[in-house]
Design a protein around this motif. Sequence first.
Motif, PDB file in Angstrom:
ATOM      1  N   ARG A  26       1.266   3.983  -3.058  1.00 41.86           N
ATOM      2  CA  ARG A  26       0.852   5.368  -2.829  1.00 41.86           C
ATOM      3  C   ARG A  26       1.967   6.339  -3.224  1.00 41.86           C
ATOM      4  NH1 ARG A  26       2.247   8.417   1.167  1.00 41.86           N
ATOM      5  NH2 ARG A  26       2.903   6.616   2.428  1.00 41.86           N
ATOM      6  N   ARG A  53       2.005   6.673  -6.998  1.00 43.13           N
ATOM      7  CA  ARG A  53       0.897   7.499  -7.498  1.00 43.13           C
ATOM      8  C   ARG A  53       1.156   8.970  -7.233  1.00 43.13           C
ATOM      9  NH1 ARG A  53      -2.347   3.690  -5.000  1.00 43.13           N
ATOM     10  NH2 ARG A  53      -2.844   5.200  -3.373  1.00 43.13           N
ATOM     11  N   GLU A  54       1.598   9.291  -6.022  1.00 44.73           N
ATOM     12  CA  GLU A  54       1.841  10.688  -5.671  1.00 44.73           C
ATOM     13  C   GLU A  54       2.974  11.297  -6.485  1.00 44.73           C
ATOM     14  OE1 GLU A  54       2.522  10.514  -1.487  1.00 44.73           O
ATOM     15  OE2 GLU A  54       0.378  10.370  -0.981  1.00 44.73           O
ATOM     16  N   ARG A  74       0.833  -1.210   0.000  1.00 41.18           N
ATOM     17  CA  ARG A  74       0.000   0.000   0.000  1.00 41.18           C
ATOM     18  C   ARG A  74       0.867   1.259   0.000  1.00 41.18           C
ATOM     19  NH1 ARG A  74      -3.596  -2.999   3.748  1.00 41.18           N
ATOM     20  NH2 ARG A  74      -5.614  -3.246   2.692  1.00 41.18           N
ATOM     21  N   ASN A  75       1.843   1.298   0.878  1.00 41.46           N
ATOM     22  CA  ASN A  75       2.659   2.503   1.016  1.00 41.46           C
ATOM     23  C   ASN A  75       3.481   2.783  -0.245  1.00 41.46           C
ATOM     24  OD1 ASN A  75       1.726   2.874   3.640  1.00 41.46           O
ATOM     25  ND2 ASN A  75       3.422   1.726   4.554  1.00 41.46           N
TER      26      ASN A  75
END
Length: 468
Positions: free
Chosen positions: A319, A322-323, A315-316
């Motif tokens: 993320r 994506r960021e 997940r991290n």
Amino acid sequence: MDILLISANRERTPYPVFPLGLSYLAGPLAERGHRLKVLDLCFADDPESAVSTALDEFTPDAVVLSIRNIDNVTFPGSRSYLPGVKKIVDICRGRVPVIAGGSGFSIMPAEILAYLDADYGVVGEGEEILPELLTCISDGLIPESLPGVLVREKTGFLPARLIQSIRPAERGLFPLERYYREGGMANLQTKRGCPFSCIYCTYPLLEGRAIRVRPIGDIITEIRSLVEGFGIGYIYFVDDIFNYPPEFAEELCQAMISEKLQINWTAFINPAFITPSLLQTMIAAGCDAVEFGSESGSASMLRNLGKSFTVDDLRNSSRLCREAGADFAHYILFGGPGESEATIDETFALMDELEPTAVIAMTGIRIFPGTPLHASALADGTLAAETSLLEPVFYISPPIRETLCQMVTERALARKNWVAPGLEINMSDAMLEALRHFPVRGPLWKLMKRLGRSRIRPMSATVVESAV
């Protein structure tokens, strides 16, 4: 001696892969005074005729045959490459000594040497030991005392010797320009060895568990030679894990930034060892996409597969990508020990949550000798001790053996960013051939954003007959 170097790999799906392993041998052999000729069969229309012609025209004193893979590790659409390789050996046999090697050969060296009926085999890294073997052949000696060297009709061999200094690849004899034109990227290695414990992986067997990094300066010089000498604009780092050790990845990226290298690149990264700072440094150094060997979105399956990270790590790291605006793909292996419909649903749910550019899914896990998965399959009775692994054999969790492909197909078709090569979902030879007409640089999965819906080419026959 006159040495004919043959790259046996003819697989071009999803793209042709430059024979990096064989190119590592060219420099040491040339330094010993050997005259070299390369025969790359990847683009040959008639490989057997090409081999015969090369033998007639070059009349080598020995043939070095590099075997990158022995099959395509894809279920249910598996295919073995060994029959084609044996045809090459049969043409050479009786005319010239044949030395087999490469990563594919090194997985099952004794069995493959016997199958091919080649004269010699070299296990593992050949940069140092191959010149010694050629000296023995030239002097008429039997090289039984050389580490990692097999001799036809002789039983056993000494453990292979790992090299400590990894030198740059010598690409000048190979058709690099065509690989780049048709494959969209050049490959480069920065280190060898893998300290992780994935139950199916052969990297620790082939390269050892201790990581051996190359000097940063050598890597930068090699990248510059690709950019300035060959016009390469995209690189794929073939390291098992690019970002481990993290400090080495940071140092390399900083050096690439300082040198102002005009290059973009992709690499496999471990989600447990990526930070915002490292990812930003990678992007500044030209990284525009990353790949995760995630294998599952289920916490229990990550443990069963021996992965070194958690669902939260996935997940991290997703993320962060994506960021940062970086394309990213997750590779999934369905069917390992303990896989069930519930864990499959967990994986699909997590991928929906993470929204990667692409998900590349494989059904079934190819069993290779010496891996923990092989030992597990023998222990739980899903694999008989006498089963030959020269032909592709896959582990599929017994409760879902008959339904795995159907379950994955139904779920993947409902999502436009999934690729399942074995099931031909968004991946077929015809589709890949069409994509090659686009000026694609980097992995083809980056084009997933252009697809409007998932596609499948109808498949035939039973899909479980090659599974365990």
